[in-house]
Each structure stands twice: as C-alpha cells, then as structure tokens.
Scaffold this active site. Structure first.
Site, PDB file in Angstrom:
ATOM      1  N   TYR A   1      -2.066  -1.214  10.477  1.00 32.56           N
ATOM      2  CA  TYR A   1      -2.103  -1.527   9.033  1.00 32.56           C
ATOM      3  C   TYR A   1      -0.795  -1.097   8.379  1.00 32.56           C
ATOM      4  O   TYR A   1      -0.168  -1.858   7.639  1.00 32.56           O
ATOM      5  CB  TYR A   1      -3.286  -0.793   8.413  1.00 32.56           C
ATOM      6  CG  TYR A   1      -3.464  -1.009   6.923  1.00 32.56           C
ATOM      7  CD1 TYR A   1      -4.034  -2.169   6.422  1.00 32.56           C
ATOM      8  CD2 TYR A   1      -3.093  -0.015   6.009  1.00 32.56           C
ATOM      9  CE1 TYR A   1      -4.224  -2.353   5.046  1.00 32.56           C
ATOM     10  CE2 TYR A   1      -3.280  -0.190   4.641  1.00 32.56           C
ATOM     11  CZ  TYR A   1      -3.844  -1.354   4.166  1.00 32.56           C
ATOM     12  OH  TYR A   1      -4.034  -1.529   2.813  1.00 32.56           O
TER      13      TYR A   1
ATOM     14  N   SER B   1       0.862  -1.188   0.000  1.00 35.48           N
ATOM     15  CA  SER B   1       0.000   0.000   0.000  1.00 35.48           C
ATOM     16  C   SER B   1       0.891   1.228   0.000  1.00 35.48           C
ATOM     17  O   SER B   1       2.089   1.138   0.328  1.00 35.48           O
ATOM     18  CB  SER B   1      -0.850  -0.036   1.280  1.00 35.48           C
ATOM     19  OG  SER B   1      -1.497   1.200   1.477  1.00 35.48           O
TER      20      SER B   1
HETATM   21  N1  LIG Z   1      -8.760  -0.504  -1.337  1.00 33.68           N
HETATM   22  C1  LIG Z   1      -7.716   0.245  -1.069  1.00 33.68           C
HETATM   23  O1  LIG Z   1      -7.826   1.477  -0.989  1.00 33.68           O
HETATM   24  C2  LIG Z   1      -6.351  -0.365  -0.877  1.00 33.68           C
HETATM   25  C3  LIG Z   1      -5.243   0.494  -0.880  1.00 33.68           C
HETATM   26  C4  LIG Z   1      -3.963  -0.057  -0.730  1.00 33.68           C
HETATM   27  C5  LIG Z   1      -3.826  -1.418  -0.569  1.00 33.68           C
HETATM   28  N2  LIG Z   1      -4.918  -2.221  -0.553  1.00 33.68           N
HETATM   29  C6  LIG Z   1      -4.677  -3.658  -0.379  1.00 33.68           C
HETATM   30  O2  LIG Z   1      -5.216  -4.358  -1.483  1.00 33.68           O
HETATM   31  C7  LIG Z   1      -5.539  -5.708  -1.083  1.00 33.68           C
HETATM   32  C8  LIG Z   1      -6.928  -6.062  -1.589  1.00 33.68           C
HETATM   33  O3  LIG Z   1      -7.884  -5.248  -0.933  1.00 33.68           O
HETATM   34  P1  LIG Z   1      -9.247  -4.736  -1.636  1.00 33.68           P
HETATM   35  O4  LIG Z   1      -9.097  -3.291  -1.865  1.00 33.68           O
HETATM   36  O5  LIG Z   1      -9.571  -5.626  -2.763  1.00 33.68           O
HETATM   37  O6  LIG Z   1     -10.273  -4.915  -0.420  1.00 33.68           O
HETATM   38  P2  LIG Z   1     -11.246  -6.136  -0.032  1.00 33.68           P
HETATM   39  O7  LIG Z   1     -11.564  -5.955   1.404  1.00 33.68           O
HETATM   40  O8  LIG Z   1     -12.368  -6.211  -0.998  1.00 33.68           O
HETATM   41  O9  LIG Z   1     -10.336  -7.441  -0.251  1.00 33.68           O
HETATM   42  C9  LIG Z   1      -9.586  -8.057   0.771  1.00 33.68           C
HETATM   43  C10 LIG Z   1      -9.928  -9.536   0.748  1.00 33.68           C
HETATM   44  O10 LIG Z   1      -9.095 -10.209   1.719  1.00 33.68           O
HETATM   45  C11 LIG Z   1      -9.920 -11.171   2.361  1.00 33.68           C
HETATM   46  N3  LIG Z   1      -9.380 -11.570   3.664  1.00 33.68           N
HETATM   47  C12 LIG Z   1      -9.373 -10.860   4.819  1.00 33.68           C
HETATM   48  N4  LIG Z   1      -8.851 -11.601   5.809  1.00 33.68           N
HETATM   49  C13 LIG Z   1      -8.509 -12.805   5.277  1.00 33.68           C
HETATM   50  C14 LIG Z   1      -7.926 -13.993   5.792  1.00 33.68           C
HETATM   51  N5  LIG Z   1      -7.571 -14.106   7.095  1.00 33.68           N
HETATM   52  N6  LIG Z   1      -7.704 -15.034   4.943  1.00 33.68           N
HETATM   53  C15 LIG Z   1      -8.071 -14.942   3.634  1.00 33.68           C
HETATM   54  N7  LIG Z   1      -8.641 -13.853   3.090  1.00 33.68           N
HETATM   55  C16 LIG Z   1      -8.842 -12.790   3.911  1.00 33.68           C
HETATM   56  C17 LIG Z   1     -11.259 -10.466   2.494  1.00 33.68           C
HETATM   57  O11 LIG Z   1     -12.308 -11.377   2.796  1.00 33.68           O
HETATM   58  C18 LIG Z   1     -11.393  -9.788   1.136  1.00 33.68           C
HETATM   59  O12 LIG Z   1     -12.032 -10.616   0.200  1.00 33.68           O
HETATM   60  C19 LIG Z   1      -5.373  -5.731   0.435  1.00 33.68           C
HETATM   61  O13 LIG Z   1      -4.151  -6.318   0.776  1.00 33.68           O
HETATM   62  C20 LIG Z   1      -5.368  -4.259   0.809  1.00 33.68           C
HETATM   63  O14 LIG Z   1      -4.684  -4.022   2.022  1.00 33.68           O
HETATM   64  C21 LIG Z   1      -6.168  -1.737  -0.713  1.00 33.68           C
END
Ligand SMILES: NC(=O)c1ccc[n+]([C@@H]2O[C@H](COP(=O)([O-])OP(=O)(O)OC[C@H]3O[C@@H](n4cnc5c(N)ncnc54)[C@H](O)[C@@H]3O)[C@@H](O)[C@H]2O)c1
Length: 243
Positions: free
Chosen positions: A151, A138
C-alpha cells in the site's frame, strides 16, 4: 452562484466512504458528478439519492475502457472539469508476509488506476477549458507505514506521479495535486482491529481519526478555483500523523 455551478467532476471509488461524501458536497454546491466503483449496489443507491446531477457506472479503475466510458458520460453531462482519483485498496501486510500477487494487486488498483485516470481525463479536461485533478494518496505516502509495504509503495508513487503530471499537464490548463489523509473513519480503516486503531491513534498528535467530511472539504478546495495557483502540491490532512 455556487462554487461548482456548471462543472462536472468524476470520482473513482465514489460509491462509499470519502468519495461518496465528496459527491454529496459537490452536488450540494452545484456540480454534476460521475461516479465509478466496483460496488454496484452502493453506487446505484447513492446516484439515486443525489438525483439527476449524479450518474453511477460500474468501473474497475484498472480497465482502460471503463475510464473511456466514464469520461464520455462526463462530456455528455457538460464537460469534464475535475477528477478525484480516490479508488483504492488497503490490505496491510508487513514485508515478509507480502507476496508478489498482493504487491501487484495494490500497484494495479492504486497506482495504475490513477495513471489511467489522469491519461483518460486530460484530453476531455482540455476540451472543457482546463481542470483540476486530485490524487488521493495517504500519510503512507509521506513516511514509512507499519505493516503495509505494498500500500505504502503505491501511495508514495502517487505523490511522485502527481508532481510529474502537474508539470506535463500545466500547459493544457490542468492542475494536479495530492492529498495525504491520516487515519480516516471509513470502512477501509476498520480492516484493522480496534486495538490496532487505538495503537495507531496514540501516534497521532491530535489523538483522533479524521472524518470523510474533513477530507472532502480539502478536496473541494483543490477542485475549485480557490486553489487556482496550486499545482504539484502535497497536502497532509492527518491530525499531525506525518510529523
Ligand atoms: N480511510 C483511511 O484511513 C485512509 C487514509 C489515507 C488514505 N485513504 C485513501 O482514501 C481513498 C478512499 O478510501 P476510503 O477511506 O473512502 O475507503 P473505502 O474503502 O470506503 O473507499 C475506497 C473505494 O474504492 C473502491 N475500489 C476499490 N477497488 C476498486 C477498483 N478496482 N475500481 C474502482 N473502485 C475500486 C472501493 O469499492 C471503495 O468504494 C483511498 O484511496 C484510500 O487509500 C484512506
């Protein structure tokens, strides 16, 4: 011939959000995907939509046996060529409102989960002739992140773990890179209020959120042979948010 013909890619947290978009794009480009997530209904629905080139398994990334099950499933589908350590949780609290339990919860899912994933995948990737691991960090892993110390700690850790793993795994023909998204329009960011998101976007030079598709295109580039000489790199995709 499509870019991913004959390749098998495992995506953690692949039931929705960025992981689901990556799965759709990979299958469209000829890959087979193994999806893990704690969200069973969403995961099963996505696998059914994608057809025979996708399988979903309930997976908690903090559980080593779950990783072993997914890696075996990938090998049964033809090997393991790519891993996206995408699963993550985001429960933002400032330092003084973060207790040890919340801190450790982030560490277990975001950081330990990535470590277990790389460790489980590497031998299967080596047996498949090499591979590519993409760790989703991130912008919170590139700069100080307001009100999200737990985080942020895990996303900085992923950045360092990526570089260490890149050195360890290069002799096995495995590349490891990290991707650093800024605010992306998925369910995760909407834990923040609209006012908080607007405040955040005011700090982003491009003044908008990114889309899951924009991140997925970068992830597919890193999974593909187009990035064959890249390892240990950290790539921001954030509309300039980390500048
Ligand atoms: N959305 C943003 O603004 C953003 C920004 C920077 C980084 N990210 C990163 O991108 C990645 C994807 O996030 P997203 O934006 O698609 O959000 P999201 O919440 O839709 O996806 C995250 C997924 O991880 C799964 N998850 C959570 N805990 C888990 C576990 N213990 N075992 C297996 N799966 C688990 C959730 O059920 C979900 O489906 C993450 O690592 C997040 O930190 C997101």
């Amino acid at each position: 011939m499509a870019r991913f013909d004959g390749k098998v890619v495992l995506i953690s947290g692949g039931a929705r959000g960025q992981g689901a978009v990556e799965a759709r794009m990979l299958v469209a480009e000829g890959a087979r995907v193994v999806l893990g997530d704690v969200l069973e209904a969403e995961g099963e629905r996505l696998a059914a939509e994608l057809g025979p080139n996708a399988r979903f398994f309930r997976q908690d990334v903090t559980v080593e046996d779950d990783w072993a099950r997914l890696v075996s499933a990938a090998e049964a589908m033809g090997g393991l060529h790519g891993l996206v350590n995408n699963a993550g949780i985001y429960v933002p609290r400032p330092l003084m409102e973060t207790d040890a339990e919340l801190f450790e919860r982030h560490t277990r899912v975001n950081q330990l989960g990535c470590f277990l994933g790389m460790k489980a995948a590497a031998p299967a990737m080596e047996r498949s002739g090499g591979g590519s691991i993409v760790n989703i960090s991130s912008t919170a892993g590139l700069r100080g992140s307001p009100g999200a110390i737990a985080y942020s700690a895990t996303k900085w850790a992923l950045r360092g773990m990526t570089k260490s793993a890149a050195v360890d795994l290069a002799p096995r023909g495995i590349r490891v890179n990290s991707v650093h998204p800024g605010p992306i329009d998925t369910a995760m960011i909407h834990i923040r209020s609209d006012a908080e998101i607007a405040e955040r976007l005011a700090q982003v030079p491009m003044r908008r959120m990114g889309t899951a598709e924009e991140v997925a295109r970068l992830v597919l580039f890193l999974l593909s042979d187009e990035s064959a000489y890249m390892t240990g790199a950290e790539l921001a995709i954030d509309g300039g948010a980390s500048l």
